[in-house]
Scaffold this motif. Structure first.
Motif, PDB file in Angstrom:
ATOM      1  N   LEU A 213      -0.025   3.301  -5.171  1.00  0.00           N
ATOM      2  CA  LEU A 213       0.201   2.152  -4.303  1.00  0.00           C
ATOM      3  C   LEU A 213       1.599   1.570  -4.503  1.00  0.00           C
ATOM      4  N   PHE A 214       2.078   1.582  -5.718  1.00  0.00           N
ATOM      5  CA  PHE A 214       3.439   1.120  -5.978  1.00  0.00           C
ATOM      6  C   PHE A 214       4.454   1.970  -5.212  1.00  0.00           C
ATOM      7  N   GLY A 215       4.267   3.294  -5.236  1.00  0.00           N
ATOM      8  CA  GLY A 215       5.158   4.165  -4.481  1.00  0.00           C
ATOM      9  C   GLY A 215       5.097   3.884  -2.990  1.00  0.00           C
ATOM     10  N   THR A 216       3.875   3.595  -2.489  1.00  0.00           N
ATOM     11  CA  THR A 216       3.735   3.284  -1.066  1.00  0.00           C
ATOM     12  C   THR A 216       4.456   1.994  -0.698  1.00  0.00           C
ATOM     13  N   VAL A 217       4.279   0.962  -1.509  1.00  0.00           N
ATOM     14  CA  VAL A 217       4.936  -0.322  -1.229  1.00  0.00           C
ATOM     15  C   VAL A 217       6.449  -0.166  -1.231  1.00  0.00           C
ATOM     16  N   MET A 218       6.969   0.536  -2.240  1.00  0.00           N
ATOM     17  CA  MET A 218       8.420   0.716  -2.304  1.00  0.00           C
ATOM     18  C   MET A 218       8.910   1.542  -1.125  1.00  0.00           C
ATOM     19  N   GLY A 219       8.128   2.542  -0.719  1.00  0.00           N
ATOM     20  CA  GLY A 219       8.528   3.347   0.429  1.00  0.00           C
ATOM     21  C   GLY A 219       8.542   2.545   1.718  1.00  0.00           C
ATOM     22  N   ILE A 220       7.550   1.672   1.899  1.00  0.00           N
ATOM     23  CA  ILE A 220       7.526   0.834   3.104  1.00  0.00           C
ATOM     24  C   ILE A 220       8.686  -0.153   3.091  1.00  0.00           C
ATOM     25  N   ILE A 221       8.990  -0.696   1.915  1.00  0.00           N
ATOM     26  CA  ILE A 221      10.143  -1.597   1.816  1.00  0.00           C
ATOM     27  C   ILE A 221      11.424  -0.871   2.222  1.00  0.00           C
ATOM     28  N   ASP A 222      11.591   0.351   1.740  1.00  0.00           N
ATOM     29  CA  ASP A 222      12.780   1.127   2.114  1.00  0.00           C
ATOM     30  C   ASP A 222      12.797   1.427   3.609  1.00  0.00           C
ATOM     31  N   ALA A 223      11.600   1.730   4.173  1.00  0.00           N
ATOM     32  CA  ALA A 223      11.540   2.048   5.596  1.00  0.00           C
ATOM     33  C   ALA A 223      11.937   0.847   6.443  1.00  0.00           C
ATOM     34  N   PHE A 224      11.428  -0.331   6.125  1.00  0.00           N
ATOM     35  CA  PHE A 224      11.778  -1.523   6.897  1.00  0.00           C
ATOM     36  C   PHE A 224      13.219  -1.956   6.652  1.00  0.00           C
ATOM     37  N   HIS A 225      13.712  -1.699   5.445  1.00  0.00           N
ATOM     38  CA  HIS A 225      15.116  -2.001   5.193  1.00  0.00           C
ATOM     39  C   HIS A 225      16.017  -1.121   6.052  1.00  0.00           C
ATOM     40  N   GLY A 226      15.674   0.163   6.146  1.00  0.00           N
ATOM     41  CA  GLY A 226      16.433   1.054   7.013  1.00  0.00           C
ATOM     42  C   GLY A 226      16.300   0.678   8.468  1.00  0.00           C
ATOM     43  N   LEU A 227      15.116   0.195   8.859  1.00  0.00           N
ATOM     44  CA  LEU A 227      14.915  -0.229  10.237  1.00  0.00           C
ATOM     45  C   LEU A 227      15.782  -1.422  10.583  1.00  0.00           C
ATOM     46  N   GLY A 228      15.855  -2.365   9.632  1.00  0.00           N
ATOM     47  CA  GLY A 228      16.699  -3.529   9.882  1.00  0.00           C
ATOM     48  C   GLY A 228      18.163  -3.169   9.915  1.00  0.00           C
ATOM     49  N   THR A 229      18.569  -2.216   9.094  1.00  0.00           N
ATOM     50  CA  THR A 229      19.969  -1.807   9.078  1.00  0.00           C
ATOM     51  C   THR A 229      20.340  -1.073  10.361  1.00  0.00           C
TER      52      THR A 229
ATOM     53  N   GLU B 279       5.939   8.994   4.810  1.00  0.00           N
ATOM     54  CA  GLU B 279       6.376   9.497   3.505  1.00  0.00           C
ATOM     55  C   GLU B 279       5.867   8.606   2.383  1.00  0.00           C
ATOM     56  N   ALA B 280       5.865   7.282   2.638  1.00  0.00           N
ATOM     57  CA  ALA B 280       5.404   6.352   1.604  1.00  0.00           C
ATOM     58  C   ALA B 280       3.913   6.514   1.336  1.00  0.00           C
ATOM     59  N   LEU B 281       3.123   6.799   2.360  1.00  0.00           N
ATOM     60  CA  LEU B 281       1.673   6.915   2.192  1.00  0.00           C
ATOM     61  C   LEU B 281       1.271   8.154   1.408  1.00  0.00           C
ATOM     62  N   ILE B 282       2.164   9.109   1.253  1.00  0.00           N
ATOM     63  CA  ILE B 282       1.847  10.303   0.457  1.00  0.00           C
ATOM     64  C   ILE B 282       1.520   9.913  -0.979  1.00  0.00           C
ATOM     65  N   THR B 283       2.210   8.929  -1.518  1.00  0.00           N
ATOM     66  CA  THR B 283       1.973   8.543  -2.908  1.00  0.00           C
ATOM     67  C   THR B 283       0.582   7.936  -3.096  1.00  0.00           C
ATOM     68  N   THR B 284       0.094   7.198  -2.092  1.00  0.00           N
ATOM     69  CA  THR B 284      -1.270   6.670  -2.187  1.00  0.00           C
ATOM     70  C   THR B 284      -2.294   7.799  -2.194  1.00  0.00           C
ATOM     71  N   ALA B 285      -2.112   8.769  -1.317  1.00  0.00           N
ATOM     72  CA  ALA B 285      -3.021   9.914  -1.292  1.00  0.00           C
ATOM     73  C   ALA B 285      -2.970  10.680  -2.617  1.00  0.00           C
ATOM     74  N   ALA B 286      -1.771  10.851  -3.155  1.00  0.00           N
ATOM     75  CA  ALA B 286      -1.647  11.550  -4.440  1.00  0.00           C
ATOM     76  C   ALA B 286      -2.329  10.773  -5.555  1.00  0.00           C
TER      77      ALA B 286
END
Length: 259
Positions: free
Chosen positions: A160-176, A191-198
């Motif tokens: 879940l930590f990997g997912t949260v960080m991945g979503i943060i990066d995704a929205f940061h890139g979206l804003g940029t 890509e972020a949700l892969i870590t939750t599945a793992a």
């Protein structure tokens, strides 16, 4: 003409399901290839946790299987024998079984008290010796079980930590980028949700293995308690007859626990 058209249509439909499989596999590999350092670090940690948890479970299942098999053989030999000394001479052949440790502790205490003959002057000491042997055997069986429980509980949170960080990066890139579209943010979120599945793939087997192994440890504890009481009864019964006879327990009682 109609049959030819229908056959062509069916062949086209039959070819459709085979196409998504390689595309899906390729998409998964592409997502792993494009994952950021945080996601890759999380996946690496989860991979190590998975290998470690499976190593613990396989070693425990193998050790418990050998202990159970030797325990059954030891109990059969114990109930067929006529003297404690005979069992003591061959007990080490069944060493993987925790019942052997219980037997040795009670037998050694009995030898110290009365030299292996007659009624033991302190039966409570024999009971304490059996409890000590059981406790030591259970401690050995429970080794590394805390690691298995830790992996089962923490793997999902790490994913879940990997997912949260991945979503943060995704929205940061979206804003940029300034492109507020689903097409722009979907790849990063997937890509972020892969870590939750793992994390779930690692945690679920570890949790099941922990529960199964804990149940088997409780069974071993009950068997050691039953065997300790059976051995104490055998010593007391042997002390009531002539020292030259010293039979061990009578014919097996069908109500006894099956070892």
């Amino acid at each position: 003409m109609t049959l030819l058209t229908l056959a062509t249509f069916l062949l086209q439909d039959a070819d459709i399901p085979t196409a998504p499989a390689p595309a899906h596999s390729g998409a998964l590999m592409e997502m792993l290839h494009n994952s950021g350092p945080t996601a890759l670090t999380v996946l690496g940690i989860l991979l190590l946790f998975s290998i470690f948890s499976w190593a613990i479970m396989l070693s425990k299942w193998r050790a418990f299987g050998a202990a159970e098999a030797k325990g059954k053989q030891f109990v059969r030999a114990f109930r067929k024998s006529g003297r404690l000394s005979e069992i003591a001479a061959v007990a080490d052949q069944y060493r993987p079984s925790p019942l052997v440790a219980v037997f040795h502790e009670i037998h050694d205490e009995y030898q110290r008290q009365s030299g292996g003959r007659g009624t033991p002057p302190n039966p409570q000491a024999l009971e304490r010796a059996a409890q000590t042997a059981s406790s030591e055997s259970l401690t050995h069986m429970e080794s590394r079980m805390t690691w298995l429980a830790t992996i089962a509980q923490s793997a999902t949170f790490i994913g879940l930590f990997g997912t949260v960080m991945g979503i943060i990066d995704a929205f940061h890139g979206l804003g940029t980028a300034g492109a507020a579209t689903l097409r722009a943010v979907a790849p990063g979120i997937s890509e972020a949700l892969i870590t939750t599945a793992a994390g779930l793939v690692v945690a679920v087997p570890a949790l099941i293995g922990y529960n199964q192994l804990t149940a088997r440890i409780r069974e071993f504890a009950a068997r050691m308690d039953d065997f300790g009481r059976e051995l104490l009864n055998a010593i007391e019964n042997a002390a009531l007859v002539a020292p030259t006879q010293q039979p061990l327990p009578p014919v097996e009682d069908p109500r006894r626990r099956s070892f």
